[in-house]
Design a protein around this motif. Structure first.
Motif, PDB file in Angstrom:
ATOM      1  N   GLY A 144     -23.168   9.397  -8.453  1.00  0.00           N
ATOM      2  CA  GLY A 144     -23.581   8.039  -8.804  1.00  0.00           C
ATOM      3  C   GLY A 144     -22.380   7.101  -8.858  1.00  0.00           C
ATOM      4  O   GLY A 144     -21.287   7.457  -8.401  1.00  0.00           O
ATOM      5  N   PHE A 145     -22.580   5.910  -9.413  1.00  0.00           N
ATOM      6  CA  PHE A 145     -21.514   4.894  -9.471  1.00  0.00           C
ATOM      7  C   PHE A 145     -20.766   4.823  -8.136  1.00  0.00           C
ATOM      8  O   PHE A 145     -21.385   4.575  -7.100  1.00  0.00           O
ATOM      9  CB  PHE A 145     -20.578   5.142 -10.658  1.00  0.00           C
ATOM     10  N   LEU A 146     -19.462   5.124  -8.128  1.00  0.00           N
ATOM     11  CA  LEU A 146     -18.677   4.948  -6.902  1.00  0.00           C
ATOM     12  C   LEU A 146     -18.569   6.228  -6.066  1.00  0.00           C
ATOM     13  O   LEU A 146     -17.864   6.257  -5.054  1.00  0.00           O
ATOM     14  CB  LEU A 146     -17.273   4.445  -7.253  1.00  0.00           C
ATOM     15  N   ALA A 147     -19.280   7.276  -6.485  1.00  0.00           N
ATOM     16  CA  ALA A 147     -19.119   8.571  -5.817  1.00  0.00           C
ATOM     17  C   ALA A 147     -19.527   8.524  -4.345  1.00  0.00           C
ATOM     18  O   ALA A 147     -19.032   9.308  -3.544  1.00  0.00           O
ATOM     19  CB  ALA A 147     -19.926   9.648  -6.552  1.00  0.00           C
ATOM     20  N   GLU A 148     -20.449   7.629  -3.999  1.00  0.00           N
ATOM     21  CA  GLU A 148     -20.892   7.580  -2.607  1.00  0.00           C
ATOM     22  C   GLU A 148     -20.331   6.369  -1.870  1.00  0.00           C
ATOM     23  O   GLU A 148     -20.771   6.063  -0.771  1.00  0.00           O
ATOM     24  CB  GLU A 148     -22.418   7.574  -2.553  1.00  0.00           C
ATOM     25  N   SER A 149     -19.355   5.715  -2.470  1.00  0.00           N
ATOM     26  CA  SER A 149     -18.761   4.550  -1.828  1.00  0.00           C
ATOM     27  C   SER A 149     -17.581   4.986  -0.968  1.00  0.00           C
ATOM     28  O   SER A 149     -16.522   5.362  -1.484  1.00  0.00           O
ATOM     29  CB  SER A 149     -18.296   3.558  -2.895  1.00  0.00           C
ATOM     30  N   SER A 150     -17.768   4.921   0.356  1.00  0.00           N
ATOM     31  CA  SER A 150     -16.653   5.306   1.223  1.00  0.00           C
ATOM     32  C   SER A 150     -15.512   4.289   1.099  1.00  0.00           C
ATOM     33  O   SER A 150     -14.348   4.619   1.322  1.00  0.00           O
ATOM     34  CB  SER A 150     -17.122   5.441   2.676  1.00  0.00           C
ATOM     35  N   GLU A 151     -15.846   3.044   0.703  1.00  0.00           N
ATOM     36  CA  GLU A 151     -14.791   2.042   0.482  1.00  0.00           C
ATOM     37  C   GLU A 151     -13.899   2.464  -0.686  1.00  0.00           C
ATOM     38  O   GLU A 151     -12.672   2.357  -0.613  1.00  0.00           O
ATOM     39  CB  GLU A 151     -15.384   0.657   0.174  1.00  0.00           C
ATOM     40  N   PHE A 152     -14.539   2.933  -1.764  1.00  0.00           N
ATOM     41  CA  PHE A 152     -13.739   3.384  -2.913  1.00  0.00           C
ATOM     42  C   PHE A 152     -12.921   4.617  -2.529  1.00  0.00           C
ATOM     43  O   PHE A 152     -11.738   4.718  -2.864  1.00  0.00           O
ATOM     44  CB  PHE A 152     -14.652   3.693  -4.114  1.00  0.00           C
ATOM     45  N   ALA A 153     -13.547   5.548  -1.808  1.00  0.00           N
ATOM     46  CA  ALA A 153     -12.825   6.747  -1.368  1.00  0.00           C
ATOM     47  C   ALA A 153     -11.606   6.350  -0.536  1.00  0.00           C
ATOM     48  O   ALA A 153     -10.501   6.887  -0.724  1.00  0.00           O
ATOM     49  CB  ALA A 153     -13.752   7.652  -0.559  1.00  0.00           C
ATOM     50  N   ALA A 154     -11.793   5.372   0.352  1.00  0.00           N
ATOM     51  CA  ALA A 154     -10.683   4.917   1.197  1.00  0.00           C
ATOM     52  C   ALA A 154      -9.592   4.270   0.341  1.00  0.00           C
ATOM     53  O   ALA A 154      -8.393   4.474   0.582  1.00  0.00           O
ATOM     54  CB  ALA A 154     -11.197   3.940   2.245  1.00  0.00           C
ATOM     55  N   ALA A 155     -10.018   3.505  -0.674  1.00  0.00           N
ATOM     56  CA  ALA A 155      -9.037   2.860  -1.556  1.00  0.00           C
ATOM     57  C   ALA A 155      -8.219   3.911  -2.309  1.00  0.00           C
ATOM     58  O   ALA A 155      -7.010   3.742  -2.507  1.00  0.00           O
ATOM     59  CB  ALA A 155      -9.750   1.919  -2.528  1.00  0.00           C
ATOM     60  N   VAL A 156      -8.874   4.993  -2.720  1.00  0.00           N
ATOM     61  CA  VAL A 156      -8.146   6.063  -3.414  1.00  0.00           C
ATOM     62  C   VAL A 156      -7.198   6.757  -2.435  1.00  0.00           C
ATOM     63  O   VAL A 156      -6.032   7.028  -2.749  1.00  0.00           O
ATOM     64  CB  VAL A 156      -9.114   7.089  -4.052  1.00  0.00           C
ATOM     65  N   GLU A 157      -7.689   7.004  -1.213  1.00  0.00           N
ATOM     66  CA  GLU A 157      -6.839   7.654  -0.201  1.00  0.00           C
ATOM     67  C   GLU A 157      -5.574   6.836   0.075  1.00  0.00           C
ATOM     68  O   GLU A 157      -4.507   7.400   0.310  1.00  0.00           O
ATOM     69  CB  GLU A 157      -7.624   7.840   1.097  1.00  0.00           C
ATOM     70  N   GLU A 158      -5.723   5.505   0.043  1.00  0.00           N
ATOM     71  CA  GLU A 158      -4.554   4.648   0.297  1.00  0.00           C
ATOM     72  C   GLU A 158      -3.657   4.511  -0.917  1.00  0.00           C
ATOM     73  O   GLU A 158      -2.552   3.981  -0.814  1.00  0.00           O
ATOM     74  CB  GLU A 158      -5.035   3.250   0.734  1.00  0.00           C
ATOM     75  N   SER A 159      -4.139   4.981  -2.080  1.00  0.00           N
ATOM     76  CA  SER A 159      -3.363   4.909  -3.313  1.00  0.00           C
ATOM     77  C   SER A 159      -2.514   6.174  -3.427  1.00  0.00           C
ATOM     78  O   SER A 159      -2.596   7.061  -2.573  1.00  0.00           O
ATOM     79  CB  SER A 159      -4.319   4.825  -4.505  1.00  0.00           C
ATOM     80  N   PRO A 160      -1.694   6.293  -4.452  1.00  0.00           N
ATOM     81  CA  PRO A 160      -0.924   7.533  -4.610  1.00  0.00           C
ATOM     82  C   PRO A 160      -1.773   8.730  -5.046  1.00  0.00           C
ATOM     83  O   PRO A 160      -1.246   9.842  -5.175  1.00  0.00           O
ATOM     84  CB  PRO A 160       0.091   7.175  -5.713  1.00  0.00           C
ATOM     85  N   PHE A 161      -3.064   8.515  -5.303  1.00  0.00           N
ATOM     86  CA  PHE A 161      -3.893   9.575  -5.887  1.00  0.00           C
ATOM     87  C   PHE A 161      -4.714  10.298  -4.833  1.00  0.00           C
ATOM     88  O   PHE A 161      -5.087   9.715  -3.828  1.00  0.00           O
ATOM     89  CB  PHE A 161      -4.823   8.985  -6.958  1.00  0.00           C
TER      90      PHE A 161
END
Lengths: 446, 82
Positions: free
Chosen positions: A83-100
């Motif tokens: 739920g929430f951001l778990a299915e957001s590929s945009e959020f996943a991409a933002a995390v991938e571009e972060s240090p995490f």
């Protein structure tokens, strides 16, 4: 393995991830909204960061606030829960571009499976049967009629960017095509900001059967058997069980093998679920859920494999260290969702304080929850506050254990789905496993 | 001489003054509204209920803020019937 992980979620799944972190020696870092300042997931985590107001958009859906919290806490990875951001590929991409590190499938894979027509072609190309449907979006009523001429009515018109049954319309006769197509496009635009819709054959009385898969970065894919989630209301699951009581061993093997083959072909990594509809001895792929699911518990119970820990281990680059032959499900397990809803009033959700909360205990019972007695179920989020999972040597024992556990369950302060579950366990259709996803609608007495 | 009336929350939930975060508010204070016209929403988990006056009226003031939690019976809006 990571030193610390930020859990971008709340409620029972946040608690579940905290528990997995603790067992791995990883420091769990929670986040919370205003209303969740003292919630159970906050109490159990090593620390928690405030990320905004109670309305989800201002907190659990605010990716910038969550990434700020991750930076403040200096974590190594972010687990999104479901739920929430778990299915957001945009959020996943933002995390991938972060240090995490993102604890989930790569954002590009999520994007591919998020578009339902693309997911269907991916699976069809890998030789997995799909519900007969259009290969691309349908633009006109003529296109829907042409499809119906070939495959017959009823036809489902579904949102290309959708899921969870929202944005879906069923056309039962040719005269309804225009109206239903227009409504489907309107809903698709409203819910998913994308009016594209596609058509597929609508199965009237299907069972929902899904396969749990787990894949690492090194090309290994395993399945943990299937789950039968046919007890639903308004396309939301209420009871899930494993194994499916209707599959024979050959069907089971075919389904699980196809699920592995499909995700392997797509280069899938981390935990995921391949969902099928099953009717009249035929099964059809419907979608991949590229995240951990609510009902992952029943697979854990019968296989002894901790899926959430494996999500973290796979994200840390570890290799799945067990062969498929070592996955040996034993017995049966059933999950009952504890929702703050009134089954007597069309399952309308009702927030409130749990003045009494006594979950069941004892042999063969597992409870995952996001609350303790005295906590509140706030009006801002989902109504599910816990899950009761029972296991038995076979389905009969699991059902009896379920009855016992649900009799022991006492919740006061909010209405719950517990009385509904008790009734289901006394319903002949359920006991004979003849129920389909329209079970609740077919049994108005429940 | 006019008398004020209140519209109260029929259930616990979250009060919304807009149909969607990016949309304008349903009504402003001082607006004339008709019986049955939506002036706000109560959201409970993922379901929404319209809040509407029973008679034609003028909205005097909003007593609950947008996106705040309300209890059943809390006053949401005061209105002056026409």
């Amino acid at each position: 393995m990571f030193d610390s992980v930020l859990i971008a979620n709340r409620g029972e799944i946040a608690v579940r991830v905290v528990q997995a972190c603790r067992e791995l020696g990883v420091t769990p870092v929670a986040v919370h909204s205003d209303t969740d300042a003292t919630a159970k997931h906050v109490r159990l985590a090593a620390e928690s960061h405030h990320i905004g107001g109670s309305v989800a958009r201002n907190s659990y859906l605010d990716s910038a606030a969550i990434l700020d919290a991750a930076r403040d806490a200096g974590v190594d990875a972010v687990h999104p829960g479901y739920g929430f951001l778990a299915e957001s590929s945009e959020f996943a991409a933002a995390v991938e571009e972060s240090p995490f590190v993102w604890v989930g499938p790569p954002s590009e894979i999520m994007r591919r499976f998020g578009e339902k027509t693309r997911a269907r072609s991916l699976m069809a190309d890998a030789g997995v049967p799909v519900v007969p449907g259009t290969t691309g979006p349908v633009e006109s009523a003529e296109a829907v009629r042409a499809f119906a001429d070939e495959h017959g009515y009823p036809v489902a018109i579904k949102a290309d960017g959708g899921g969870g049954g929202r944005g879906m319309r069923v056309v039962r006769a040719g005269d309804d095509v225009e109206a239903e197509l227009e409504e489907a496009r309107r809903e698709a635009e409203a819910y998913f900001d994308n009016p594209a819709v596609y058509a597929e054959r609508f199965l009237d009385r299907p069972k929902h059967i899904e396969v749990q898969v787990l894949a690492d970065e090194h090309g290994n894919v395993r399945h943990l058997g299937e789950r039968d989630c046919s007890t639903q209301r308004r396309q939301q699951k209420l009871i899930e069980e494993t194994p499916s009581p209707v599959l024979d061993p050959d069907e089971r093997e075919t389904l699980c093998e196809q699920a592995c083959r499909g995700v392997a072909a797509a280069g899938y990594v981390n935990a995921g679920t391949v969902e099928f509809l099953y009717q009249d001895g035929e099964h059809y792929f419907i979608e991949v859920n590229a995240r951990i699911q609510v009902e992952h518990t029943v697979s854990e119970v019968v296989t002894g494999i901790d899926l959430v820990k494996w999500q973290l281990r796979v994200a840390a680059g570890e290799t799945l260290d067990f062969p498929q032959t070592a996955v040996e499900p034993r017995g049966a397990a059933i999950e009952f969702r504890l929702n703050a809803e009134d089954p007597e009033d069309d399952f309308s959700p009702m927030p409130g304080e749990l003045s009494t909360y006594r979950p069941p205990r004892g042999v063969g019972v597992r409870v995952d929850d996001g609350v303790d007695e005295g906590d509140s179920v706030p009006p801002f989020y989902d109504s599910m506050f816990g899950k009761v999972v029972v296991a038995g040597q076979d389905r009969t024992e699991a059902v009896r254990r379920g009855r016992r556990a649900l009799e022991e369950t006492v919740v006061e302060g909010v209405p719950t789905t517990v009385p509904f579950h008790r009734q289901v366990l006394d319903t002949e259709t359920f006991l004979a496993a003849e129920h389909s996803t329209t079970f609740v609608e077919d049994h108005p007495e429940l | 001489m006019t008398s004020e009336e209140t519209i109260d929350a029929p259930m616990p939930g979250v009060f919304y003054r807009r149909p969607d975060p990016d949309e304008p508010v349903f009504v402003e204070e001082g607006d004339d509204v008709s019986a049955g016209e939506t002036v706000g929403l109560i959201g409970v988990m993922k379901t929404f209920h319209d809040i509407e006056p029973g008679t034609d009226c003028v909205v005097t003031s909003f007593e609950a803020d947008n996106e705040t939690e309300v209890e059943a019976g809390d006053t949401l809006v005061t209105v002056e019937p026409e």
